[in-house]
Each structure stands twice: as C-alpha cells, then as structure tokens.
Design a protein around this motif. Structure first.
Motif, PDB file in Angstrom:
ATOM      1  N   SER A  66       0.837  -1.199   0.000  1.00 29.51           N
ATOM      2  CA  SER A  66       0.000   0.000   0.000  1.00 29.51           C
ATOM      3  C   SER A  66       0.876   1.255   0.000  1.00 29.51           C
ATOM      4  O   SER A  66       0.546   2.253  -0.653  1.00 29.51           O
ATOM      5  N   MET A  67       2.013   1.200   0.672  1.00 29.13           N
ATOM      6  CA  MET A  67       2.950   2.326   0.670  1.00 29.13           C
ATOM      7  C   MET A  67       3.573   2.491  -0.723  1.00 29.13           C
ATOM      8  O   MET A  67       3.695   3.611  -1.226  1.00 29.13           O
ATOM      9  N   ARG A  68       3.951   1.392  -1.330  1.00 29.87           N
ATOM     10  CA  ARG A  68       4.518   1.461  -2.685  1.00 29.87           C
ATOM     11  C   ARG A  68       3.489   1.979  -3.687  1.00 29.87           C
ATOM     12  O   ARG A  68       3.820   2.770  -4.572  1.00 29.87           O
ATOM     13  N   LEU A  69       2.232   1.548  -3.524  1.00 33.52           N
ATOM     14  CA  LEU A  69       1.156   2.018  -4.392  1.00 33.52           C
ATOM     15  C   LEU A  69       0.989   3.528  -4.251  1.00 33.52           C
ATOM     16  O   LEU A  69       0.917   4.251  -5.245  1.00 33.52           O
ATOM     17  N   THR A  70       0.945   3.999  -3.027  1.00 34.82           N
ATOM     18  CA  THR A  70       0.777   5.429  -2.775  1.00 34.82           C
ATOM     19  C   THR A  70       1.932   6.230  -3.363  1.00 34.82           C
ATOM     20  O   THR A  70       1.717   7.246  -4.032  1.00 34.82           O
ATOM     21  N   THR A  71       3.143   5.769  -3.161  1.00 36.39           N
ATOM     22  CA  THR A  71       4.322   6.453  -3.696  1.00 36.39           C
ATOM     23  C   THR A  71       4.289   6.473  -5.220  1.00 36.39           C
ATOM     24  O   THR A  71       4.531   7.507  -5.848  1.00 36.39           O
ATOM     25  N   ARG A  72       3.978   5.333  -5.830  1.00 43.20           N
ATOM     26  CA  ARG A  72       3.910   5.233  -7.293  1.00 43.20           C
ATOM     27  C   ARG A  72       2.877   6.217  -7.835  1.00 43.20           C
ATOM     28  O   ARG A  72       3.140   6.953  -8.784  1.00 43.20           O
ATOM     29  N   LEU A  73       1.697   6.239  -7.220  1.00 48.06           N
ATOM     30  CA  LEU A  73       0.646   7.116  -7.709  1.00 48.06           C
ATOM     31  C   LEU A  73       0.985   8.589  -7.510  1.00 48.06           C
ATOM     32  O   LEU A  73       0.630   9.428  -8.343  1.00 48.06           O
ATOM     33  N   MET A  74       1.691   8.919  -6.439  1.00 49.46           N
ATOM     34  CA  MET A  74       2.118  10.306  -6.233  1.00 49.46           C
ATOM     35  C   MET A  74       3.086  10.731  -7.333  1.00 49.46           C
ATOM     36  O   MET A  74       2.995  11.848  -7.851  1.00 49.46           O
ATOM     37  N   GLN A  75       4.008   9.857  -7.700  1.00 50.81           N
ATOM     38  CA  GLN A  75       4.963  10.158  -8.766  1.00 50.81           C
ATOM     39  C   GLN A  75       4.243  10.335 -10.107  1.00 50.81           C
ATOM     40  O   GLN A  75       4.534  11.267 -10.864  1.00 50.81           O
ATOM     41  N   LEU A  76       3.299   9.443 -10.397  1.00 50.48           N
ATOM     42  CA  LEU A  76       2.570   9.511 -11.659  1.00 50.48           C
ATOM     43  C   LEU A  76       1.694  10.761 -11.723  1.00 50.48           C
ATOM     44  O   LEU A  76       1.643  11.438 -12.756  1.00 50.48           O
ATOM     45  N   ALA A  77       1.026  11.071 -10.625  1.00 48.62           N
ATOM     46  CA  ALA A  77       0.197  12.280 -10.581  1.00 48.62           C
ATOM     47  C   ALA A  77       1.063  13.520 -10.766  1.00 48.62           C
ATOM     48  O   ALA A  77       0.675  14.462 -11.477  1.00 48.62           O
ATOM     49  N   ILE A 103      10.965  13.675  -9.732  1.00 52.24           N
ATOM     50  CA  ILE A 103      10.123  12.505  -9.980  1.00 52.24           C
ATOM     51  C   ILE A 103      10.998  11.334 -10.400  1.00 52.24           C
ATOM     52  O   ILE A 103      11.813  11.447 -11.294  1.00 52.24           O
ATOM     53  N   LYS A 104      10.794  10.221  -9.764  1.00 55.46           N
ATOM     54  CA  LYS A 104      11.559   9.014 -10.074  1.00 55.46           C
ATOM     55  C   LYS A 104      10.630   7.982 -10.695  1.00 55.46           C
ATOM     56  O   LYS A 104       9.893   7.299 -10.008  1.00 55.46           O
ATOM     57  N   LEU A 105      10.662   7.909 -12.017  1.00 54.58           N
ATOM     58  CA  LEU A 105       9.869   6.911 -12.726  1.00 54.58           C
ATOM     59  C   LEU A 105      10.755   5.708 -13.014  1.00 54.58           C
ATOM     60  O   LEU A 105      11.708   5.818 -13.773  1.00 54.58           O
ATOM     61  N   PRO A 106      10.461   4.575 -12.405  1.00 52.77           N
ATOM     62  CA  PRO A 106      11.296   3.393 -12.641  1.00 52.77           C
ATOM     63  C   PRO A 106      11.090   2.829 -14.037  1.00 52.77           C
ATOM     64  O   PRO A 106      10.072   3.083 -14.674  1.00 52.77           O
ATOM     65  N   GLY A 107      12.060   2.070 -14.489  1.00 53.24           N
ATOM     66  CA  GLY A 107      11.969   1.420 -15.790  1.00 53.24           C
ATOM     67  C   GLY A 107      10.991   0.267 -15.752  1.00 53.24           C
ATOM     68  O   GLY A 107      10.567  -0.191 -14.694  1.00 53.24           O
ATOM     69  N   LYS A 108      10.649  -0.219 -16.930  1.00 48.91           N
ATOM     70  CA  LYS A 108       9.702  -1.321 -17.061  1.00 48.91           C
ATOM     71  C   LYS A 108      10.182  -2.555 -16.295  1.00 48.91           C
ATOM     72  O   LYS A 108      11.322  -2.958 -16.405  1.00 48.91           O
ATOM     73  N   GLY A 109       9.272  -3.105 -15.502  1.00 47.99           N
ATOM     74  CA  GLY A 109       9.561  -4.333 -14.780  1.00 47.99           C
ATOM     75  C   GLY A 109      10.367  -4.162 -13.507  1.00 47.99           C
ATOM     76  O   GLY A 109      10.621  -5.128 -12.811  1.00 47.99           O
ATOM     77  N   SER A 110      10.747  -2.936 -13.174  1.00 47.92           N
ATOM     78  CA  SER A 110      11.586  -2.755 -11.988  1.00 47.92           C
ATOM     79  C   SER A 110      10.776  -2.537 -10.717  1.00 47.92           C
ATOM     80  O   SER A 110      11.333  -2.474  -9.641  1.00 47.92           O
ATOM     81  N   VAL A 132       0.627  -0.058 -12.013  1.00 47.95           N
ATOM     82  CA  VAL A 132       1.831  -0.482 -12.735  1.00 47.95           C
ATOM     83  C   VAL A 132       1.621  -0.308 -14.241  1.00 47.95           C
ATOM     84  O   VAL A 132       2.517   0.152 -14.950  1.00 47.95           O
ATOM     85  N   LYS A 133       0.420  -0.626 -14.726  1.00 47.02           N
ATOM     86  CA  LYS A 133       0.120  -0.424 -16.155  1.00 47.02           C
ATOM     87  C   LYS A 133       0.174   1.058 -16.506  1.00 47.02           C
ATOM     88  O   LYS A 133       0.732   1.433 -17.542  1.00 47.02           O
ATOM     89  N   LEU A 134      -0.402   1.908 -15.647  1.00 42.05           N
ATOM     90  CA  LEU A 134      -0.348   3.349 -15.887  1.00 42.05           C
ATOM     91  C   LEU A 134       1.096   3.836 -15.853  1.00 42.05           C
ATOM     92  O   LEU A 134       1.515   4.636 -16.693  1.00 42.05           O
ATOM     93  N   GLN A 135       1.863   3.325 -14.910  1.00 44.50           N
ATOM     94  CA  GLN A 135       3.272   3.701 -14.809  1.00 44.50           C
ATOM     95  C   GLN A 135       4.021   3.342 -16.086  1.00 44.50           C
ATOM     96  O   GLN A 135       4.802   4.148 -16.609  1.00 44.50           O
ATOM     97  N   GLU A 136       3.790   2.156 -16.609  1.00 45.90           N
ATOM     98  CA  GLU A 136       4.462   1.729 -17.840  1.00 45.90           C
ATOM     99  C   GLU A 136       4.074   2.637 -19.007  1.00 45.90           C
ATOM    100  O   GLU A 136       4.922   2.991 -19.820  1.00 45.90           O
TER     101      GLU A 136
END
Length: 175
Positions: A66-77, A103-110, A132-136
């Motif tokens: 849930s923390m990783r999800l929140t962080t990922r979504l904050m970066q994407l937003a 903003i730190k956008l990780p590479g595919k699959g990372s 993850v799909k949105l991030q990709e």
C-alpha cells in the motif's frame, strides 16, 4: 531531435506540447487522477478494514504494497500535473524540468510487487496492477516526449541534448 519535428516552413513543432493538449493526454490524465482517487478511497476505507484482518507476514505485505502504491501514484500524478501545467502555461519548460528531476519513474519491470502479492486483498491487487500499467504507459510517454529544454550557449555542441538529459536524470550540474 527527440520530442520535436521540423515542418517544411522551418518552424519547430513540439510533440510534447502537442500531446499535452491532445485528447489522448486528457484521457491519460483523467484515468491517472481517477486511479489516485480510487486508491485513496480504498486505502482510507475498505482497505483499512481488510488490513486489520490480515495476520503477519501478510499484514506486512499489505503495508509495504500500500505504501509502494501510494508512492507510485504520487509520482505519476506529479508527472501528469507537470505536463498539464506546462501546456496551460502555468510552468515554464525550465520550471518543469526542475520539478521533473524530483520525480523518479522506474523502468519497465523494476517495480514488481512482493512475493506475497496473491495473499493481498483483491481490490489492492487490482489497484496495484492498474497503477503499474499506468506507470508503464507514462514511462513510455516520458521517453517518447521528454521535456524540451530551452536552447543554451552549448546548443551547437553535438552532445548538448544528451548531456542535458543526463543532468536532468541525475539532478547534477556538470559545469
């Protein structure tokens, strides 16, 4: 020139600026923001209830994911909001570049979920998969578009674009 095209009349057209004003970008923006809202609603409501029912180590997996999800979504937003701000004239390209460095956008699959993914509540798994799909998608768009930089005195140097991108990626100044 990545992210730009030259028309026959000698005018440079920015793909990034065109894309940020397109219906496709507006769709990605709406989807991204809707996902942020859905995740926040879930994590503050049903997710909190579901988390209380989990036993260790599954409760730890829930907290981690849930923390990783929140962080990922904050970066994407943040990425989406920066793109929109540039297209609406709220940020200059220089300001956007400065913000984009944060903003730190990780590479595919990372950004793979924990091995206990299957033990997480179904809605959390769904939100993680969607994020993850949105991030990709955004990583691909970011690579395709890039934030165009204003020309500098080094603009005639053959490596200036690559050096500028390295500076932006690593947040360093090589001068």
């Amino acid at each position: 020139m990545a992210g730009k095209s030259r028309r026959g009349d000698g005018v440079t057209v920015s793909f990034g600026a065109k894309f940020a004003q397109s219906d496709q970008f507006k769709t990605v923006f709406r989807e991204g923001m809707a996902l942020v809202e859905a995740a926040a609603t879930y994590l503050d409501g049903d997710g909190r209830k579901e988390a209380r029912k989990l036993q260790p180590p599954h409760s730890l997996a829930y907290a981690t994911e849930s923390m990783r999800l929140t962080t990922r979504l904050m970066q994407l937003a943040s990425w989406l909001l920066i793109r929109r701000a540039v297209s609406e004239g709220e940020l200059t390209l220089e300001q956007a570049l400065e913000e984009q460095r944060k903003i730190k956008l990780p590479g595919k699959g990372s950004d793979q979920p924990t091995r206990d993914f299957s033990t997480l509540p179904p809605r959390l798994r769904e939100l993680i998969t969607e994020s993850v799909k949105l991030q990709e998608r955004i990583v691909r768009l970011d690579q395709m578009l890039g934030l165009e930089q204003a020309p500098s005195e080094d603009a005639n140097h053959p490596l200036s674009t690559q050096l500028s991108r390295l500076r932006a990626a690593f947040g360093t100044d090589t001068d």
